[in-house]
Design an enzyme around this catalytic site. Structure first.
Site, PDB file in Angstrom:
ATOM      1  N   LYS A  80     -10.552 -29.314  52.529  1.00 40.77           N
ATOM      2  CA  LYS A  80     -11.559 -30.361  52.642  1.00 40.77           C
ATOM      3  C   LYS A  80     -12.331 -30.146  53.946  1.00 40.77           C
ATOM      4  O   LYS A  80     -11.828 -29.499  54.869  1.00 40.77           O
ATOM      5  CB  LYS A  80     -10.861 -31.727  52.662  1.00 40.77           C
ATOM      6  CG  LYS A  80     -11.694 -32.871  52.203  1.00 40.77           C
ATOM      7  CD  LYS A  80     -11.557 -33.167  50.718  1.00 40.77           C
ATOM      8  CE  LYS A  80     -12.404 -34.374  50.368  1.00 40.77           C
ATOM      9  NZ  LYS A  80     -12.297 -34.781  48.989  1.00 40.77           N
ATOM     10  N   GLY A 185     -16.094 -50.902  46.770  1.00 42.14           N
ATOM     11  CA  GLY A 185     -16.976 -49.749  46.967  1.00 42.14           C
ATOM     12  C   GLY A 185     -17.667 -49.378  45.665  1.00 42.14           C
ATOM     13  O   GLY A 185     -17.047 -48.836  44.750  1.00 42.14           O
ATOM     14  N   VAL A 186     -18.968 -49.709  45.582  1.00 42.69           N
ATOM     15  CA  VAL A 186     -19.710 -49.364  44.359  1.00 42.69           C
ATOM     16  C   VAL A 186     -20.795 -48.339  44.722  1.00 42.69           C
ATOM     17  O   VAL A 186     -21.982 -48.571  44.556  1.00 42.69           O
ATOM     18  CB  VAL A 186     -20.283 -50.598  43.621  1.00 42.69           C
ATOM     19  CG1 VAL A 186     -19.299 -51.118  42.608  1.00 42.69           C
ATOM     20  CG2 VAL A 186     -20.688 -51.723  44.580  1.00 42.69           C
ATOM     21  N   GLY A 187     -20.314 -47.205  45.232  1.00 43.81           N
ATOM     22  CA  GLY A 187     -21.192 -46.080  45.545  1.00 43.81           C
ATOM     23  C   GLY A 187     -21.248 -45.158  44.334  1.00 43.81           C
ATOM     24  O   GLY A 187     -21.314 -45.603  43.184  1.00 43.81           O
ATOM     25  N   GLN A 188     -21.210 -43.856  44.592  1.00 46.23           N
ATOM     26  CA  GLN A 188     -21.373 -42.862  43.518  1.00 46.23           C
ATOM     27  C   GLN A 188     -20.330 -43.065  42.412  1.00 46.23           C
ATOM     28  O   GLN A 188     -20.666 -43.187  41.235  1.00 46.23           O
ATOM     29  CB  GLN A 188     -21.252 -41.442  44.089  1.00 46.23           C
ATOM     30  CG  GLN A 188     -22.304 -41.151  45.156  1.00 46.23           C
ATOM     31  CD  GLN A 188     -22.157 -39.769  45.795  1.00 46.23           C
ATOM     32  OE1 GLN A 188     -23.071 -38.981  45.730  1.00 46.23           O
ATOM     33  NE2 GLN A 188     -21.046 -39.470  46.433  1.00 46.23           N
ATOM     34  N   VAL A 189     -19.048 -43.094  42.778  1.00 43.74           N
ATOM     35  CA  VAL A 189     -17.997 -43.203  41.759  1.00 43.74           C
ATOM     36  C   VAL A 189     -17.820 -44.651  41.310  1.00 43.74           C
ATOM     37  O   VAL A 189     -17.732 -44.934  40.112  1.00 43.74           O
ATOM     38  CB  VAL A 189     -16.640 -42.673  42.295  1.00 43.74           C
ATOM     39  CG1 VAL A 189     -15.568 -42.786  41.217  1.00 43.74           C
ATOM     40  CG2 VAL A 189     -16.759 -41.231  42.760  1.00 43.74           C
ATOM     41  N   GLY A 190     -17.771 -45.566  42.280  1.00 40.51           N
ATOM     42  CA  GLY A 190     -17.479 -46.967  41.957  1.00 40.51           C
ATOM     43  C   GLY A 190     -18.479 -47.562  40.980  1.00 40.51           C
ATOM     44  O   GLY A 190     -18.105 -48.283  40.055  1.00 40.51           O
TER      45      GLY A 190
HETATM   46  N1  LIG Z   1     -17.455 -38.294  44.564  1.00 39.07           N
HETATM   47  C1  LIG Z   1     -16.414 -37.826  43.897  1.00 39.07           C
HETATM   48  O1  LIG Z   1     -16.555 -37.172  42.854  1.00 39.07           O
HETATM   49  C2  LIG Z   1     -15.021 -38.110  44.375  1.00 39.07           C
HETATM   50  C3  LIG Z   1     -14.776 -39.110  45.304  1.00 39.07           C
HETATM   51  N2  LIG Z   1     -13.480 -39.410  45.651  1.00 39.07           N
HETATM   52  C4  LIG Z   1     -13.217 -40.446  46.612  1.00 39.07           C
HETATM   53  O2  LIG Z   1     -13.693 -41.687  46.088  1.00 39.07           O
HETATM   54  C5  LIG Z   1     -14.191 -42.495  47.155  1.00 39.07           C
HETATM   55  C6  LIG Z   1     -15.641 -42.855  46.877  1.00 39.07           C
HETATM   56  O3  LIG Z   1     -16.404 -41.670  46.788  1.00 39.07           O
HETATM   57  P1  LIG Z   1     -17.971 -41.712  46.494  1.00 39.07           P
HETATM   58  O4  LIG Z   1     -18.243 -42.749  45.483  1.00 39.07           O
HETATM   59  O5  LIG Z   1     -18.380 -40.318  46.277  1.00 39.07           O
HETATM   60  O6  LIG Z   1     -18.505 -42.188  47.903  1.00 39.07           O
HETATM   61  P2  LIG Z   1     -19.792 -43.081  48.227  1.00 39.07           P
HETATM   62  O7  LIG Z   1     -20.007 -42.967  49.690  1.00 39.07           O
HETATM   63  O8  LIG Z   1     -20.898 -42.806  47.288  1.00 39.07           O
HETATM   64  O9  LIG Z   1     -19.246 -44.537  47.869  1.00 39.07           O
HETATM   65  C7  LIG Z   1     -18.339 -45.227  48.675  1.00 39.07           C
HETATM   66  C8  LIG Z   1     -18.846 -46.656  48.766  1.00 39.07           C
HETATM   67  O10 LIG Z   1     -17.899 -47.427  49.477  1.00 39.07           O
HETATM   68  C9  LIG Z   1     -18.594 -48.256  50.391  1.00 39.07           C
HETATM   69  N3  LIG Z   1     -17.660 -48.626  51.454  1.00 39.07           N
HETATM   70  C10 LIG Z   1     -17.253 -47.919  52.523  1.00 39.07           C
HETATM   71  N4  LIG Z   1     -16.363 -48.622  53.245  1.00 39.07           N
HETATM   72  C11 LIG Z   1     -16.199 -49.796  52.593  1.00 39.07           C
HETATM   73  C12 LIG Z   1     -15.403 -50.938  52.829  1.00 39.07           C
HETATM   74  N5  LIG Z   1     -14.597 -51.035  53.880  1.00 39.07           N
HETATM   75  N6  LIG Z   1     -15.461 -51.968  51.936  1.00 39.07           N
HETATM   76  C13 LIG Z   1     -16.274 -51.890  50.863  1.00 39.07           C
HETATM   77  N7  LIG Z   1     -17.052 -50.833  50.585  1.00 39.07           N
HETATM   78  C14 LIG Z   1     -17.021 -49.801  51.447  1.00 39.07           C
HETATM   79  C15 LIG Z   1     -19.794 -47.449  50.818  1.00 39.07           C
HETATM   80  O11 LIG Z   1     -20.825 -48.242  51.324  1.00 39.07           O
HETATM   81  C16 LIG Z   1     -20.181 -46.767  49.516  1.00 39.07           C
HETATM   82  O12 LIG Z   1     -21.075 -47.537  48.746  1.00 39.07           O
HETATM   83  C17 LIG Z   1     -13.981 -41.691  48.442  1.00 39.07           C
HETATM   84  O13 LIG Z   1     -12.719 -42.031  48.980  1.00 39.07           O
HETATM   85  C18 LIG Z   1     -13.928 -40.247  47.941  1.00 39.07           C
HETATM   86  O14 LIG Z   1     -13.210 -39.409  48.806  1.00 39.07           O
HETATM   87  C19 LIG Z   1     -12.414 -38.786  45.081  1.00 39.07           C
HETATM   88  C20 LIG Z   1     -12.608 -37.809  44.169  1.00 39.07           C
HETATM   89  C21 LIG Z   1     -13.925 -37.318  43.812  1.00 39.07           C
HETATM   90  O1  LIG Z   2     -15.401 -34.350  43.841  1.00 36.26           O
HETATM   91  C1  LIG Z   2     -15.672 -33.327  44.458  1.00 36.26           C
HETATM   92  O2  LIG Z   2     -16.786 -33.087  44.905  1.00 36.26           O
HETATM   93  C2  LIG Z   2     -14.648 -32.280  44.643  1.00 36.26           C
HETATM   94  C3  LIG Z   2     -13.274 -32.804  44.645  1.00 36.26           C
HETATM   95  C4  LIG Z   2     -12.902 -33.561  45.862  1.00 36.26           C
HETATM   96  O3  LIG Z   2     -13.303 -33.289  46.956  1.00 36.26           O
HETATM   97  C5  LIG Z   2     -11.990 -34.686  45.688  1.00 36.26           C
HETATM   98  O4  LIG Z   2     -11.448 -34.840  44.588  1.00 36.26           O
HETATM   99  O5  LIG Z   2     -11.780 -35.440  46.640  1.00 36.26           O
END
Ligand SMILES: NC(=O)C1=CN([C@@H]2O[C@H](COP(=O)(O)OP(=O)(O)OC[C@H]3O[C@@H](n4cnc5c(N)ncnc54)[C@H](O)[C@@H]3O)[C@@H](O)[C@H]2O)C=CC1
Ligand SMILES: O=C(O)CCC(=O)C(=O)O
Length: 351
Positions: A80, A185-190
């Site tokens: 990572k 957290g309702v970002g990319q994944v949420g």
């Molecule tokens: N993007 C992916 O494909 C993957 C993501 N993950 C994990 O999933 C989680 C979310 O990833 P993404 O959606 O990509 O990130 P992102 O940054 O798009 O979404 C995260 C969201 O959480 C919010 N946030 C941060 N701290 C917070 C808090 N204390 N309370 C409430 N909301 C808060 C942010 O403002 C943001 O909207 C991370 O832990 C990441 O490592 C795991 C596997 C793959």
């Molecule tokens: O989701 C990705 O971009 C790769 C995988 C990864 O970093 C994760 O699963 O945390």
């Protein structure tokens, strides 16, 4: 700050610091284990308060990737990267060019991808400087058409499948209609997860530190907004952490009432021992590195080829893995994380 005696070191193979004066890049790449293949894992950008926080995060995340890829049956190791900086104000083309050069300097021992704070745009910049970057191109989508290389829809789909399995196991329910789910957290994944749940008839509560993200879920999906603190104590069926790690800790445990914790965030447990507490509280915990493997599976398929249908089927395999973990944990009187760790270690050959 010591690396070798760091409490999270766990026998990492390589930890490299990168600095570029011109762009201001300060980053760390950690490679935990390459027994099964090159280390693959996302690149997070976060305003860490200090270098120690960044090191701790990257070591924990990278170790998690070794376990995640092994459990997902992928020929990949765990690694990572973290960039120390604010994703809202600190991004520049030069910064990600420098990060691309940093990734390239490891000659493919580490392959990067998106994570919290980075996305397709940043992967595209890095891909101009290194071929060891995933998620920068275009792909065939599950439901037809073409999509960009963002792995988060695949992560969200895997978490959705995992929630269905957890609900069946813990609540003995086959469908999600009326299921109450709190998403942190309702970002990319949420947000993508919220959409799947909404389509399946679930009722949603959401929180985020970015107001616009909350508004999007409220306006587009009819979710109810709650404060950052109130998300833990809601009387819901599922708590889905989809923000940052360490959010299951002694304080939040007191408040948490959901019988199921199943979400995308990496390293949800602040401390491994909390898994025992969750069992004592009657809570079924879906180990994060088992349920959130959709993204790494997506990235692997992008690099190795394979159709969207094969990718979808592989992601759906997360359901079988979780079922096996839940059943074994119950039969053996162990925590779900102990069972998942063992399964992964058998596969990657941990000593
Ligand atoms: N993007 C992916 O494909 C993957 C993501 N993950 C994990 O999933 C989680 C979310 O990833 P993404 O959606 O990509 O990130 P992102 O940054 O798009 O979404 C995260 C969201 O959480 C919010 N946030 C941060 N701290 C917070 C808090 N204390 N309370 C409430 N909301 C808060 C942010 O403002 C943001 O909207 C991370 O832990 C990441 O490592 C795991 C596997 C793959
Ligand atoms: O989701 C990705 O971009 C790769 C995988 C990864 O970093 C994760 O699963 O945390």
């Amino acid at each position: 700050m010591s690396v070798f005696s760091h409490v999270e070191f766990d026998g990492h193979e390589q930890v490299v610091y990168g600095h570029d004066k011109a762009s201001g890049l300060k980053a760390i790449i950690a490679i935990h284990n390459t027994n099964l293949g090159p280390a693959l894992g996302g690149c997070r950008m976060w305003p860490y308060a200090n270098d120690e926080q960044a090191l701790r995060d990257v070591l924990r995340l990278s170790r998690g990737m070794t376990y995640k890829s092994a459990l997902a049956n992928l020929p990949l190791g765990g690694g990572k990267a973290v960039i120390i900086g604010d994703p809202h104000t600190g991004k520049s083309e030069a910064l990600f060019q420098a990060m691309g050069d940093f990734v390239d300097s490891l000659c493919g021992r580490y392959i990067t991808a998106a994570d919290s704070g980075t996305g397709v745009a940043e992967m595209q910049i890095m891909a101009e400087r290194s071929r060891h970057v995933a998620g920068a191109g275009q792909r065939e989508a599950f439901d037809g058409g073409i999509r960009n290389g963002d792995p988060s829809p695949s992560t969200a789909y895997g978490v959705f499948i995992g929630i269905q399995v957890a609900v069946k196991h813990r609540l003995r329910r086959d469908d999600l209609r009326g299921l109450k789910v709190a998403i942190q957290g309702v970002g990319q994944v949420g947000f993508s997860l919220a959409r799947h749940l909404k389509e399946a008839g679930a009722e949603l509560w959401v929180t985020d530190i970015v107001d616009a993200n909350v508004r999007r879920a409220v306006e587009q999906l009819g979710a109810k907004a709650v404060s950052q603190n109130d998300i833990y104590g809601l009387d819901v069926d599922v708590f889905a952490p989809c923000a940052m790690g360490g959010i299951i800790n002694l304080q939040t445990l007191e408040a948490l009432r959901a019988p199921i914790i199943a979400g995308a965030a990496n390293n949800q447990l602040a401390d491994a021992q909390l898994a025992e507490e969750l069992v004592r509280n009657g809570c079924l915990y879906a180990p994060d590195y088992a349920i959130n493997a959709g993204g790494i599976i997506d990235v692997y398929f992008e690099r190795s080829g394979g159709s969207a249908a094969e990718l979808k089927a592989h992601i759906e395999g997360i359901g079988n893995t979780l079922r096996q973990i839940f059943v074994r944990a119950e039969q053996e009187g162990r925590t779900t994380t102990a069972v998942a760790d063992r399964l992964a270690e058998e596969r990657f050959g941990a000593k």
